[in-house]
Enzyme design. Structure first.
Site, PDB file in Angstrom:
ATOM      1  N   ASN A 127       0.944  -1.204   0.095  1.00  0.00           N
ATOM      2  CA  ASN A 127       0.138   0.047  -0.142  1.00  0.00           C
ATOM      3  C   ASN A 127       0.853   1.108  -0.011  1.00  0.00           C
ATOM      4  O   ASN A 127       2.072   1.150  -0.396  1.00  0.00           O
ATOM      5  CB  ASN A 127      -1.227  -0.032   1.112  1.00  0.00           C
ATOM      6  N   ARG A 128       0.160   2.554   0.333  1.00  0.00           N
ATOM      7  CA  ARG A 128       0.762   3.610  -0.036  1.00  0.00           C
ATOM      8  C   ARG A 128       1.555   4.243   1.166  1.00  0.00           C
ATOM      9  O   ARG A 128       1.088   4.259   2.223  1.00  0.00           O
ATOM     10  CB  ARG A 128      -0.288   4.619  -0.557  1.00  0.00           C
ATOM     11  N   HIS A 131       3.021  -0.023  -3.079  1.00  0.00           N
ATOM     12  CA  HIS A 131       3.437  -1.389  -3.144  1.00  0.00           C
ATOM     13  C   HIS A 131       5.006  -1.406  -3.586  1.00  0.00           C
ATOM     14  O   HIS A 131       5.338  -2.324  -4.371  1.00  0.00           O
ATOM     15  CB  HIS A 131       2.630  -1.914  -4.189  1.00  0.00           C
ATOM     16  N   HIS A 163      -0.760 -10.204  -2.848  1.00  0.00           N
ATOM     17  CA  HIS A 163      -1.969  -9.679  -3.268  1.00  0.00           C
ATOM     18  C   HIS A 163      -2.799 -10.413  -4.200  1.00  0.00           C
ATOM     19  O   HIS A 163      -3.016  -9.869  -5.633  1.00  0.00           O
ATOM     20  CB  HIS A 163      -1.253  -8.390  -4.295  1.00  0.00           C
ATOM     21  N   SER A 164      -3.165 -11.545  -3.953  1.00  0.00           N
ATOM     22  CA  SER A 164      -4.069 -12.453  -4.975  1.00  0.00           C
ATOM     23  C   SER A 164      -5.347 -11.765  -5.094  1.00  0.00           C
ATOM     24  O   SER A 164      -6.009 -11.132  -3.948  1.00  0.00           O
ATOM     25  CB  SER A 164      -4.360 -13.849  -4.378  1.00  0.00           C
ATOM     26  N   TYR A 165      -5.907 -11.739  -6.155  1.00  0.00           N
ATOM     27  CA  TYR A 165      -7.347 -11.321  -6.355  1.00  0.00           C
ATOM     28  C   TYR A 165      -8.236 -12.561  -6.359  1.00  0.00           C
ATOM     29  O   TYR A 165      -7.968 -13.572  -7.190  1.00  0.00           O
ATOM     30  CB  TYR A 165      -7.633 -10.845  -7.994  1.00  0.00           C
ATOM     31  N   ASP A 168     -11.343   0.088  -1.079  1.00  0.00           N
ATOM     32  CA  ASP A 168     -10.021   0.298  -1.159  1.00  0.00           C
ATOM     33  C   ASP A 168      -9.556   0.816   0.016  1.00  0.00           C
ATOM     34  O   ASP A 168      -8.885   1.821   0.186  1.00  0.00           O
ATOM     35  CB  ASP A 168      -9.687   0.969  -2.334  1.00  0.00           C
ATOM     36  N   GLN A 206      -6.203  -4.777   4.072  1.00  0.00           N
ATOM     37  CA  GLN A 206      -6.806  -4.064   3.121  1.00  0.00           C
ATOM     38  C   GLN A 206      -7.718  -4.878   2.189  1.00  0.00           C
ATOM     39  O   GLN A 206      -7.372  -5.720   1.612  1.00  0.00           O
ATOM     40  CB  GLN A 206      -5.644  -3.665   2.105  1.00  0.00           C
ATOM     41  N   GLU A 252      -5.990  -8.024   1.844  1.00  0.00           N
ATOM     42  CA  GLU A 252      -4.293  -7.926   1.986  1.00  0.00           C
ATOM     43  C   GLU A 252      -4.013  -7.834   3.349  1.00  0.00           C
ATOM     44  O   GLU A 252      -4.286  -6.942   3.902  1.00  0.00           O
ATOM     45  CB  GLU A 252      -3.921  -6.832   1.177  1.00  0.00           C
TER      46      GLU A 252
HETATM   47  C1  GLA Z   1      -3.907  -2.133  -3.782  1.00  0.00           C
HETATM   48  C2  GLA Z   1      -4.359  -0.502  -3.551  1.00  0.00           C
HETATM   49  C3  GLA Z   1      -5.181  -0.317  -4.592  1.00  0.00           C
HETATM   50  C4  GLA Z   1      -4.678  -0.608  -6.023  1.00  0.00           C
HETATM   51  C5  GLA Z   1      -4.195  -2.003  -5.896  1.00  0.00           C
HETATM   52  C6  GLA Z   1      -3.597  -2.443  -7.258  1.00  0.00           C
HETATM   53  O1  GLA Z   1      -4.927  -3.013  -3.102  1.00  0.00           O
HETATM   54  O2  GLA Z   1      -5.002  -0.312  -2.310  1.00  0.00           O
HETATM   55  O3  GLA Z   1      -5.500   1.200  -4.633  1.00  0.00           O
HETATM   56  O4  GLA Z   1      -3.349   0.089  -6.124  1.00  0.00           O
HETATM   57  O5  GLA Z   1      -3.504  -2.304  -4.969  1.00  0.00           O
HETATM   58  O6  GLA Z   1      -4.061  -1.917  -8.617  1.00  0.00           O
END
Ligand code: GLA
Length: 347
Positions: free
Chosen positions: A78-79, A104, A175-177, A247, A284, A312
């Site tokens: 994250n940021r 990330h 970071h799996s979807y 998010d 997250q 996450e």
């Molecule tokens: C994370 C962030 C999102 C985005 C995704 C990847 O979950 O919080 O804002 O950047 O990764 O696209």
């Protein structure tokens, strides 16, 4: 364990794919590029297997991809606001790769490098990456080991172990979807989600945490009892507007440092249930808002908006600038540890 060549990097190095399987027929595939989970096949309530994670067919997809599909992200998941932070009185500047912020781990994060792999058992693999002092602006050389274990109880266990030679910050995550329907042309809006959290960390319009913790009660963030992800995702709500959907980081109940159940994700048609356990303070939940159909995934399917979601496990976003949040500093002699478990069953 089955090992195959997955593809070649532009510099000629080979990326390998490892297939973990258990007695129940569950299989997990992992590549050493990004320590990425490329597929995860689990049964529905009739025993029919399907892959429930987004990914690409080839290494080129992972090399050019911008959505972090299945990867370990780091050093900092994250940021970090403006890509800046202070540690022991010294100011550090990280790569800016998301508006005016750092996301990330930067341009070449842990998702875009080749890890060393060590097979530890039939269904256990350890990946190691050494991140050099100064990489993407971070201080200290960090050695991170991520061990994936598939158990006979249909759990995918992810254990992290990190060390540094200088004070630094470390907050990797997976970071799996997921899309438990196994059909990646369907959205995840009908999935039911439960998160063990009374609060979340609100963000500003750049998705940087404000430093506050807000209660989830009477907001679209209230997942204390299972709720369809689509139920309130389009409500007029400033936080949802900033995230273009969910998010956000939820403040998990219980004691950080102890593995406890933190979330449940259920898809009714298949009966697949995923239960998440972690020792992290935060989770997250990202509802795949930035997927836009531009990337072709496995079997040529273009991943449209909200066709996968991430859960996450992590420390809170922008902690290095928020001293009130649980710390992420790692010093020489200390060990970073994380255990996160994704358990699959049916109902
Ligand atoms: C994370 C962030 C999102 C985005 C995704 C990847 O979950 O919080 O804002 O950047 O990764 O696209």
């Amino acid at each position: 364990m089955k090992t195959t060549v997955f593809g070649n990097l532009p510099d000629g190095r080979e990326a390998h794919q490892y297939t973990l399987s258990n007695g129940a027929g569950v299989t997990v595939q992992i590549i050493n590029y990004g320590a990425t989970i490329t597929s995860l096949s689990v049964p529905d309530r009739n025993g029919k297997m399907a892959d429930v994670v987004l990914g690409y067919d080839s290494i080129d997809g992972y090399i050019s991809g911008t959505a972090y599909l299945g990867a370990i992200v780091g050093r900092y998941g994250n940021r970090i606001g403006k890509g800046q932070f202070q540690l022991d009185g010294k100011q550090y500047r990280l790569t800016i790769n998301d508006g005016e912020n750092h996301l990330h781990g930067g341009k070449i994060g842990f998702d875009k490098v080749l890890w060393d792999a060590k097979i530890l058992g039939d269904s256990c693999i350890q990946l190691q990456y050494v991140s050099r002092d100064g990489e993407e602006g971070y201080p200290g050389t960090v050695t991170l080991k991520v061990t994936y274990t598939l158990t006979e109880k249909n759990e995918l266990r992810v254990d992290y172990d990190g060390a540094t030679d200088q004070p630094t910050i470390l907050n990797p995550t997976q970071h799996s979807y997921f899309n438990l329907s196994g059909s990646f042309n369907k959205t995840i809006l009908d999935h039911l989600l439960m998160i063990e959290a009374d609060g979340f960390t609100p963000v500003d319009k750049g998705l940087i945490t404000t430093g506050q913790i807000a209660g989830v009660a009477n907001t679209p963030m209230d997942f204390r009892t299972p709720m369809a992800i689509g139920a309130h995702i389009n409500d007029p709500d400033e936080q949802l507007a900033f995230g273009k959907g969910y998010d956000h980081n939820w403040v998990l109940k219980g004691t950080a440092g102890r593995v406890r159940k933190v979330a449940e994700l259920y898809e009714e048609a298949s009966g697949r249930l995923m239960t998440v356990f972690t020792d992290q303070p935060g989770l997250q939940f990202y509802s795949g808002n930035f997927l836009d159909g531009s990337a072709k995934g496995k079997n040529g399917i273009a991943y449209q908006r909200r066709t996968g979601l991430c859960l996450e496990a992590q420390a809170f976003p922008d902690t290095p600038n928020k001293p009130q949040f649980p710390p992420v500093t790692l010093r020489p002699g200390q060990t970073y540890r994380q255990t996160t478990i994704y358990q699959f069953s049916t109902q």
